[in-house]
Every structure is written in C-alpha cells, then in structure tokens.
Design an enzyme around this catalytic site. Structure first.
Site, PDB file in Angstrom:
ATOM      1  N   ASP A   1      -1.976   0.416 -14.812  1.00  0.00           N
ATOM      2  CA  ASP A   1      -3.159   0.305 -13.961  1.00  0.00           C
ATOM      3  C   ASP A   1      -3.287   1.600 -13.156  1.00  0.00           C
ATOM      4  OD1 ASP A   1      -5.391  -0.968 -12.987  1.00  0.00           O
ATOM      5  OD2 ASP A   1      -4.346  -1.853 -11.301  1.00  0.00           O
TER       6      ASP A   1
ATOM      7  N   PHE B   1       0.178  -8.592  -7.057  1.00  0.00           N
ATOM      8  CA  PHE B   1       0.983  -7.690  -6.219  1.00  0.00           C
ATOM      9  C   PHE B   1       2.329  -8.390  -6.026  1.00  0.00           C
ATOM     10  CE2 PHE B   1       1.378  -5.850  -1.652  1.00  0.00           C
ATOM     11  CZ  PHE B   1       1.747  -4.594  -2.091  1.00  0.00           C
TER      12      PHE B   1
ATOM     13  N   GLU C   1       5.753   5.754  -5.036  1.00  0.00           N
ATOM     14  CA  GLU C   1       7.096   5.433  -4.544  1.00  0.00           C
ATOM     15  C   GLU C   1       8.103   6.515  -4.919  1.00  0.00           C
ATOM     16  OE1 GLU C   1       8.100   0.961  -4.998  1.00  0.00           O
ATOM     17  OE2 GLU C   1       6.431   1.322  -6.380  1.00  0.00           O
TER      18      GLU C   1
ATOM     19  N   THR D   1       2.530  -3.534  -9.776  1.00  0.00           N
ATOM     20  CA  THR D   1       3.596  -2.578 -10.074  1.00  0.00           C
ATOM     21  C   THR D   1       4.960  -3.256 -10.023  1.00  0.00           C
ATOM     22  OG1 THR D   1       2.267  -0.812  -9.143  1.00  0.00           O
ATOM     23  CG2 THR D   1       4.613  -0.374  -9.389  1.00  0.00           C
TER      24      THR D   1
ATOM     25  N   ARG E   1       2.821   1.294   6.966  1.00  0.00           N
ATOM     26  CA  ARG E   1       2.817   0.512   8.212  1.00  0.00           C
ATOM     27  C   ARG E   1       4.114   0.627   9.000  1.00  0.00           C
ATOM     28  NH1 ARG E   1       0.401  -3.030   4.642  1.00  0.00           N
ATOM     29  NH2 ARG E   1       2.355  -4.149   4.336  1.00  0.00           N
TER      30      ARG E   1
ATOM     31  N   TYR F   1     -10.028   1.263   1.025  1.00  0.00           N
ATOM     32  CA  TYR F   1      -9.551  -0.111   0.819  1.00  0.00           C
ATOM     33  C   TYR F   1      -9.685  -1.029   2.040  1.00  0.00           C
ATOM     34  CZ  TYR F   1      -4.994   0.189   3.228  1.00  0.00           C
ATOM     35  OH  TYR F   1      -4.007   0.284   4.169  1.00  0.00           O
TER      36      TYR F   1
END
Length: 419
Positions: free
Chosen positions: A237, A132, A368, A354, A146, A248
């Site tokens: 992916d 990541f 995004e 990504t 968030r 998750y």
C-alpha cells in the site's frame, strides 16, 4: 507419504501441489483472461479443465465459474465449493492420477509455462478497506508523531482501526507506480508545498480476499468469519508520507494513499495455509464479546522486502517480518467490518495494515526503518531515506513446510517520475 505431483516442482518453489493458489491469466497477448492455478513453473488453465468435464462434484459440476474473466463467481460459491475445487485439482495433479498425467493432448492444452503468461488482477475489487492491525507499527508511528507517553490511542486496543481505501487504483504486481503529486506541510508562513512527493514509501501488508458476502444489516459472527475469507495476497500500500501528514487531520488518509496499491497475482487459500496456523497474540484488554474468538489464530508466513535502487542490478533486503505479528486477526477485522450491518461482497479486499515486528530489522516501511528520514538505509553502496525514481520494491512471502514451501510469489512495483 507427502502429496506429490507428476509435474516436477523444486523444493524452493512457492507453488507445490500443497499450495495451488488461484489467479487470472492470459496464455497469449490476444487471449481472453481465464482462471488458473499455479503448479511449479506452470499455470493450469481451469477453463480447459472445466470444459473437459473434470469438475464432477456437486458444487462445480455444470458451473461456469471457471469460464469467467475474474474469480468473483467462484468466490461467491463459498467454502464447500472451494474445498471441492482444491480436492479435485490436487487429485488431478497428483503423481498417482492418470487422467491428466497420461493425456498428452489435455496436458498440452491445459498446462502453460508460467514464463509465457500475463498475470492480471485475480478479482474485480468492488471495495477496499485498509486496517491498522500491527501493534508494533502503531506504536512506532505514535512515538514518532505523538511521543512515547501517548503512542497508541486507547481505542486501538478495543477495535480493529481501519479506513476505506480506493479500489480503482489497485494494480497487479509488475505495474509501474507514478510518483504522486500533492500538497505538503507549509514552511513557516509560506503557502503549502505543492509538487512531487518527497517522502514516497512502501508498506509491507497482506490482504484478505472476501468470499461470500453478507446481507446489508446482517453482521458476520466472528467465529464464522473464516468462511467468508477465500485467501490472502501480498499487498504494497504505497504511501506518500508528506502528502498524508498534511491532509490526514481530521478525516484520515486521502491522496497520500489513493494513487496506487499493488497486490500479488496469486491468492493463497486459507486451506493451503491451515498447516501454518499459529496462536494469535494474547489481547489485553480482552476484546468485547462480538470480537472474542473461540480460536484466535494467525499464520506463520515469513515476509521479506527488497529494494533494487535505480540504475543498479542487485537488490538489497531491507526488512524481514512475519504475518504472525498482527495483533488483530483477519477474522476479527472482517467481523468488525460488518458489525454495524455493512455488507461485504465477493472480491472485496481487506488490507491488514503495515506488518512490523518488534525489532528494527522487522519494521514494515521506510517511515519506521529510517525513523521518518532521520537516518539513512545503506543499499549496495548508496543510501535511501525514502524511495527515489527508478527504485523497484519487491515483496515476497512464504510458509515453510516439511520439504516444501507454500508461497505467494512476489509483489513488485517500480517508481516512475511525476509527469
């Protein structure tokens, strides 16, 4: 004078003599798989070159690594053998070398038109880890879920975050992807949604292919990690965002990711990419000593994603990014992976995560680009928030040299409906 092959290679080809990426192919449907390198519009059959005794150096002479159905045995030999193979093949294919050029029988046996071959997965992938490592992607996802005040968790700047992926569902470019089914967030007090994913997405990634591994309990020094990476591939992916969002917490991605990952068939070596090395972004705060590199580098690889909407002939470019946007380098990723003593093995795959750039047109996924479906992308008169059945996604990537390109070809997949 620039290196030139006796095989005609156009200036826009991804596969000049400066590249020579490795893959596994079948020249005929009934042929056994064998290793090859791409040169222009041809594949050079390394099994034929090997049997002909043309690998004469100390590491490859007498080796059967090019008589295998995957590249793992070659990868395990390490950088000296890789360099020897590259030097030998560049010499054999050069315009000034007669051994192959002036041997019509050997040329006939060893050079296969790329249009006639079937490409396979180049490696047997024992383990697959997905990182990541793009700050722009991490920030965008954080803002979405968030809020801007806590967009990136503090640990992200201290270590390359990753999760363990599923190697069994990694497929080669051109393989169809069936839309996954799973659970999604419940609406109100009703049970969770169950059915085909409504938010199917691509993720623009690349992946490092591990060469020699390390023994259990013996970490790899970050400044030696490059010797454990054979090369890079393009990687999609695929992600089911709705399944992932529901599942998750607390253990991370599971069914939202494990249904399919596509890689390009040709592994471009780090040696071929070396002319395109560039400085990695400055890391602030400074990483801990075990992640501090003497030379911290990325590679200037231009990346592009096209979507061909279902039922249409033409593709649309939806994003352009670059490998050099990664905050954590592939060598830092590998060193961190082993710091606890975890043993990597030849053929293991390390996805970058990504790769998004700072501008909206360089975002690396639909999550995004559409801001989680809040806006639509315009594609040839139709629109998309997420992928629909019949859509085909095509990645490409290349580095531009002086009069030549070092490229990866394409990484493609088409979405089929859930059964």
């Amino acid at each position: 004078m620039a290196l030139k092959s006796f095989i005609e290679v156009g200036p826009d080809s991804h596969f000049p003599i400066q590249n020579l990426p490795f893959g596994i192919f079948k020249p005929e449907p009934t042929s056994p798989p064998r290793p090859g390198v791409a040169i222009g519009d041809y594949v050079l059959d390394l099994s034929t070159i090997s049997v002909s005794g043309l690998f004469e150096g100390p590491f490859l002479s007498g080796s059967d690594c090019f008589l295998q159905p995957n590249l793992n045995k070659f990868l395990a030999l390490g950088r000296p053998a890789w360099k020897e193979a590259r030097t030998t093949l560049q010499n054999l294919l050069s315009a000034d070398e007669a051994k192959l050029r002036d041997n019509p029988n050997l040329r006939e046996k060893s050079l296969v038109p790329m249009s006639k071959v079937e490409m396979l997965l180049p490696i047997a992938i024992g383990d697959y880890t997905d990182f990541f490592s793009s700050m722009h992607h991490a920030r965008n996802c954080g803002i979405m879920f968030r809020g801007p005040e806590n967009a990136i968790n503090p640990n992200w700047f201290q270590l390359p975050i990753a999760y363990h992926g599923r190697s069994s569902s990694i497929v080669v470019s051109g393989t169809d992807i069936i839309r996954p089914r799973g659970q999604g967030h419940p609406s109100g007090k009703s049970p969770p949604y169950f059915g085909p994913s409504r938010k199917l997405d691509f993720e623009l990634e690349m992946a490092a292919v591990v060469g020699p591994g390390n023994e259990l309990g013996k970490p790899v020094d970050v400044n030696e990690a490059g010797d454990h990476i054979f090369g890079l591939v393009l990687m999609n992916d695929w992600s089911a965002r709705d399944i992932q969002a529901w599942e998750y917490v607390p253990l991370g991605p599971f069914l939202g990711k494990s249904f399919g990952t596509t890689i390009s068939p040709w592994i471009v070596t780090l040696d071929a990419l070396e002319p395109f090395a560039c400085d990695a972004p400055k890391q602030d705060p400074q990483p801990l000593p075990y992640l501090a590199e003497k030379i911290s580098k990325n590679y200037d690889i231009s990346l592009e994603v096209q979507i061909k909407p279902a039922g249409q002939e033409d593709s649309c470019v939806v994003t352009r990014s670059n490998f050099n946007h990664l905050y954590w380098t592939v060598t830092q990723q590998l060193a961190h992976h082993t710091i606890n003593g975890c043993n990597l093995r030849p053929g293991d795959l390390l996805g970058t995560g990504t790769i998004s750039g700072p501008e909206p047109e360089s975002y690396g996924c639909l999550l995004e680009l559409t801001w989680n479906g809040q806006k639509s992308l315009s594609l040839n008169g139709t629109t998309r928030k997420f992928l629909e059945d019949g859509d085909e996604v095509v990645f490409s990537g290349c580095s531009k040299g002086d009069g030549y390109k070092v490229g990866f070809g394409t990484c493609s997949g088409k979405i089929l409906p859930s059964p």
